[in-house]
Design an enzyme around this catalytic site. Structure first.
Site, mmCIF file in Angstrom:
data_model
loop_
_atom_site.group_PDB
_atom_site.id
_atom_site.type_symbol
_atom_site.label_atom_id
_atom_site.label_comp_id
_atom_site.label_asym_id
_atom_site.label_seq_id
_atom_site.Cartn_x
_atom_site.Cartn_y
_atom_site.Cartn_z
ATOM 1 N N GLU A 67 -5.950 2.080 -4.188
ATOM 2 C CA GLU A 67 -7.070 2.306 -3.292
ATOM 3 C C GLU A 67 -7.646 3.692 -3.556
ATOM 4 O O GLU A 67 -6.905 4.646 -3.837
ATOM 5 C CB GLU A 67 -6.636 2.182 -1.844
ATOM 6 C CG GLU A 67 -5.830 3.352 -1.405
ATOM 7 C CD GLU A 67 -5.171 3.140 -0.055
ATOM 8 O OE1 GLU A 67 -5.174 4.111 0.712
ATOM 9 O OE2 GLU A 67 -4.651 2.058 0.221
ATOM 10 N N ASN A 96 -1.661 -3.252 0.565
ATOM 11 C CA ASN A 96 -1.333 -2.665 1.865
ATOM 12 C C ASN A 96 -0.853 -3.794 2.790
ATOM 13 O O ASN A 96 -1.437 -4.869 2.800
ATOM 14 C CB ASN A 96 -2.564 -1.996 2.445
ATOM 15 C CG ASN A 96 -3.343 -1.234 1.390
ATOM 16 O OD1 ASN A 96 -3.810 -1.829 0.421
ATOM 17 N ND2 ASN A 96 -3.466 0.054 1.547
ATOM 18 N N HIS A 149 4.275 2.628 3.447
ATOM 19 C CA HIS A 149 4.505 1.174 3.523
ATOM 20 C C HIS A 149 5.994 0.822 3.477
ATOM 21 O O HIS A 149 6.431 0.113 2.567
ATOM 22 C CB HIS A 149 3.795 0.467 2.358
ATOM 23 C CG HIS A 149 2.322 0.677 2.298
ATOM 24 N ND1 HIS A 149 1.573 0.414 1.171
ATOM 25 C CD2 HIS A 149 1.433 1.099 3.226
ATOM 26 C CE1 HIS A 149 0.301 0.682 1.407
ATOM 27 N NE2 HIS A 149 0.181 1.112 2.642
HETATM 28 P P1 FAD Z 1 4.912 -0.633 13.137
HETATM 29 O O1 FAD Z 1 3.430 -0.753 13.099
HETATM 30 O O2 FAD Z 1 5.545 0.490 12.417
HETATM 31 O O3 FAD Z 1 5.319 -0.572 14.668
HETATM 32 C C1 FAD Z 1 6.622 -0.310 15.098
HETATM 33 C C2 FAD Z 1 6.550 0.257 16.502
HETATM 34 O O4 FAD Z 1 7.843 0.246 17.079
HETATM 35 C C3 FAD Z 1 6.057 1.699 16.548
HETATM 36 O O5 FAD Z 1 5.064 1.815 17.539
HETATM 37 C C4 FAD Z 1 7.310 2.490 16.911
HETATM 38 O O6 FAD Z 1 7.038 3.650 17.679
HETATM 39 C C5 FAD Z 1 8.095 1.485 17.721
HETATM 40 N N1 FAD Z 1 9.544 1.696 17.667
HETATM 41 C C6 FAD Z 1 10.316 1.923 16.582
HETATM 42 N N2 FAD Z 1 11.617 2.012 16.921
HETATM 43 C C7 FAD Z 1 11.673 1.834 18.253
HETATM 44 C C8 FAD Z 1 12.743 1.811 19.193
HETATM 45 N N3 FAD Z 1 14.017 1.959 18.808
HETATM 46 N N4 FAD Z 1 12.454 1.632 20.505
HETATM 47 C C9 FAD Z 1 11.153 1.459 20.904
HETATM 48 N N5 FAD Z 1 10.110 1.457 20.060
HETATM 49 C C10 FAD Z 1 10.366 1.635 18.749
HETATM 50 N N6 FAD Z 1 -1.200 -0.753 5.996
HETATM 51 C C11 FAD Z 1 -2.254 -1.496 5.657
HETATM 52 O O7 FAD Z 1 -2.147 -2.712 5.547
HETATM 53 N N7 FAD Z 1 -3.490 -0.911 5.446
HETATM 54 C C12 FAD Z 1 -3.663 0.436 5.538
HETATM 55 O O8 FAD Z 1 -4.786 0.925 5.367
HETATM 56 C C13 FAD Z 1 -2.548 1.252 5.847
HETATM 57 N N8 FAD Z 1 -2.638 2.603 5.910
HETATM 58 C C14 FAD Z 1 -1.576 3.335 6.366
HETATM 59 C C15 FAD Z 1 -1.731 4.711 6.566
HETATM 60 C C16 FAD Z 1 -0.693 5.445 7.144
HETATM 61 C C17 FAD Z 1 -0.857 6.923 7.350
HETATM 62 C C18 FAD Z 1 0.518 4.794 7.516
HETATM 63 C C19 FAD Z 1 1.631 5.558 8.151
HETATM 64 C C20 FAD Z 1 0.665 3.436 7.309
HETATM 65 C C21 FAD Z 1 -0.364 2.698 6.731
HETATM 66 N N9 FAD Z 1 -0.244 1.325 6.550
HETATM 67 C C22 FAD Z 1 -1.319 0.595 6.131
HETATM 68 C C23 FAD Z 1 1.019 0.621 6.831
HETATM 69 C C24 FAD Z 1 0.970 -0.174 8.147
HETATM 70 O O9 FAD Z 1 0.483 0.625 9.195
HETATM 71 C C25 FAD Z 1 2.388 -0.682 8.436
HETATM 72 O O10 FAD Z 1 2.764 -1.535 7.369
HETATM 73 C C26 FAD Z 1 2.472 -1.460 9.742
HETATM 74 O O11 FAD Z 1 2.072 -0.680 10.828
HETATM 75 C C27 FAD Z 1 3.877 -1.985 9.954
HETATM 76 O O12 FAD Z 1 3.849 -2.865 11.052
HETATM 77 P P2 FAD Z 1 5.171 -3.267 11.831
HETATM 78 O O13 FAD Z 1 4.845 -4.369 12.769
HETATM 79 O O14 FAD Z 1 6.242 -3.505 10.839
HETATM 80 O O15 FAD Z 1 5.631 -1.977 12.650
#
Ligand code: FAD
Length: 500
Positions: free
Chosen positions: A355, A478, A440
């Site tokens: 990207e 992503n 990621h």
């Molecule tokens: P997450 O979105 O990580 O959510 C997990 C949640 O659980 C969080 O809110 C956390 O605080 C909470 N949590 C964790 N442990 C505990 C606990 N023990 N007790 C209570 N709560 C807890 N992906 C894309 O597809 N496109 C993009 O453009 C992109 N850009 C990115 C840019 C950045 C800076 C970052 C950091 C990530 C990016 N990503 C992108 C990746 C994407 O955001 C993640 O892959 C995605 O958010 C993961 O989703 P998830 O459901 O696995 O968990």
């Protein structure tokens, strides 16, 4: 004394968690979501909910006294800042040779990410998920996820003329000079609003260096989509600043969660227990895997699979910058939301999806920056360390070498075709390829291995994984659209079979 109980509990509020809670709520099942971060809806003294990247303050980082910019230097000058310790929105979790960036707050990663909503190549998806019917995914669940997340596409005519994507046009021209293919990247940032930002009709967000510390406008983060709908069912509630520490099980099968309640400074103010009949883990790759490993290795849930903790990967992430010639200005106003990628994923030897990333500094930098996803077969391992009661991620810097080799082949070609060079001042030392961080994190409780084909944790009943833990380390693009679509697929089956 009776402890608090909810028929269903969802840990986390990121993509997998938000999908799951909405569908549970729509089925009329009372559901509590537990989120360690805060709800981001209250403006600070400056009238803004989030701070920007150029003026970070305590809202930027999760319990840190210093910002941790992915680009840690410019002309080797340290660009990080001291901040007050607070429950800020971006966490950088350090594990030896790699640092993992994650979002904290209601909406998880959707609060801090680049909004790119990319569908993986079908062959790559099928290879990662041999147990999943790809037809159904591409026909039903990817489109459903995209519609629910509010994915939209840039107006190509505006792209050609706007100031905000001058940087992307420069990179596109360079890619084409090297015979490479580029593609527009769909987004959950409202492109129509971005256009009005550039026209000066609305306050700027994507155009005002708001990205990794949150966006004040324009981004359809989960709190505005799935989570708003989930709360709207009347069956779902969210408890913020609730950090789940441990899971165990009563004799009658009730899951019992030990939950620390935090104040806004991150200080623990109470520890309580919450019971659940059905427990869904959506705490992200590191968060969910940690809870499962702790439960398995302390004996709280002894039947869990030995495959938990395996198949972790950083999605082959590599960051790299190129120095442009003076005539190739990248612009003083850069949209923080990428809209273009170099698609060389089908290159048989050096598969890369890169990207074109912004460098929103407000001044001309003549830098082209990229976040590349490469195809790295190396995998890390998460283990539980009883002494510290913490999870360790085992990933050695050498494991990133395949990613560096792939990225180098592509960007050498780009530089050769354009007479340009790498920047070696961006990552704190003189390295050109940054692989010590990932945006990621993927894997740790992989679908079809540590769980069944629908995210049911093996060795337990009524315990599910819904998030990026299910994805085996590398998905070629992503990941959030994949995580969302898989969660949609899995909860549909679980509702039909387990919660009738
Ligand atoms: P997450 O979105 O990580 O959510 C997990 C949640 O659980 C969080 O809110 C956390 O605080 C909470 N949590 C964790 N442990 C505990 C606990 N023990 N007790 C209570 N709560 C807890 N992906 C894309 O597809 N496109 C993009 O453009 C992109 N850009 C990115 C840019 C950045 C800076 C970052 C950091 C990530 C990016 N990503 C992108 C990746 C994407 O955001 C993640 O892959 C995605 O958010 C993961 O989703 P998830 O459901 O696995 O968990």
């Amino acid at each position: 004394s009776r402890r608090d109980f909810s028929p269903a509990v969802v840990v986390g509020t990121g993509y997998g968690a938000a999908v799951t809670a909405l569908r549970l709520g729509q089925a009329g099942i009372p559901t509590v979501m537990l989120e360690m971060g805060r709800l981001w809806d209250t403006p600070g003294d400056d009238g803004r909910v989030f701070c920007d990247m150029l003026n970070p303050d305590r809202r930027a980082m999760w319990l840190a006294t210093r910002t941790q910019m992915p680009l840690s230097s410019f002309l080797w000058l340290d660009i990080d800042r001291r901040i007050e310790r607070f429950t800020g929105v971006l966490d950088c979790v350090h594990h030896g040779d790699i640092s993992v960036y994650v979002g904290r707050g209601v909406g998880g990663g959707s609060l801090v990410n680049g909004a790119m909503a990319v569908t993986p190549k079908r062959a790559t998806f099928a290879e990662a998920f041999p147990d999943v019917d790809s037809d159904g995914m591409y026909r039903t669940y990817f489109p459903r996820a995209a519609a629910m997340l509010g994915v939209n596409h840039i107006d190509p005519a505006w792209f050609e003329t706007c100031e905000s994507y001058r940087y992307a046009r420069v990179s596109r021209a360079h890619a084409h000079n090297a015979g490479l293919t580029t593609t527009f990247v769909p987004s959950v940032y409202d492109f129509a609003r971005m256009r009005r930002e550039e026209a000066g009709e609305v306050p700027r967000s994507a155009l005002a260096a708001e990205v990794i510390y949150g966006n004040n406008h324009g981004k359809r983060s989960l709190d505005k989509t799935y989570l708003a709908d989930a709360l709207g069912t009347g069956c779902v509630s969210i408890r913020t600043l609730h950090h789940v520490r441990a899971i165990e099980q009563d004799a009658d099968g009730t899951y019992v969660l030990t939950v620390d309640e935090l104040d806004l400074d991150g200080t623990r103010v109470a520890t309580r227990q919450l019971g659940a009949r059905y427990l869904f883990l959506g705490a992200g790759s590191l968060g969910s895997t940690e809870l499962l490993l702790r439960a398995r290795d302390t004996g709280a849930l002894p039947g869990l699979s030995p495959l938990i903790g395996r198949d972790w990967g950083p999605n082959g992430n590599v960051m790299v910058g190129r120095a442009n010639r003076p005539r190739d200005r990248t612009g003083t106003v850069q949209s923080g939301m990428p809209a273009l990628g170099i698609d060389a994923w089908d290159d048989p030897r050096h598969p890369v999806f890169a990207e074109v990333a912004p460098m929103p500094a407000g001044v001309e930098l003549w830098v082209s920056l990229y976040l590349a996803v490469t195809r790295n077969p190396e995998r890390g391992l998460l283990t539980y360390d009883a002494g510290s009661d913490r999870v360790r991620l085992h990933w050695l810097s050498g494991q990133a070498q395949p990613s560096v080799d792939q990225a180098k082949a592509l960007f050498d070609r780009l530089n050769a075709a354009n007479g340009t060079e790498y920047r070696s001042d961006l990552f704190g030392d003189t390295r050109v390829f940054e692989t010590r961080l990932t945006y990621h994190p993927l894997g740790g409780a992989v679908l079809g291995k540590a769980t069944d084909a629908y995210g049911r944790v093996r060795g337990q009943r009524r315990l599910y994984v819904t998030d990026g833990s299910l994805v085996p380390g590398n998905i070629g693009v992503n990941p959030f659209l994949t995580i969302t679509a898989l969660a949609e697929r899995n909860i549909e089956r679980i509702l039909a079979e387990d919660l009738r």
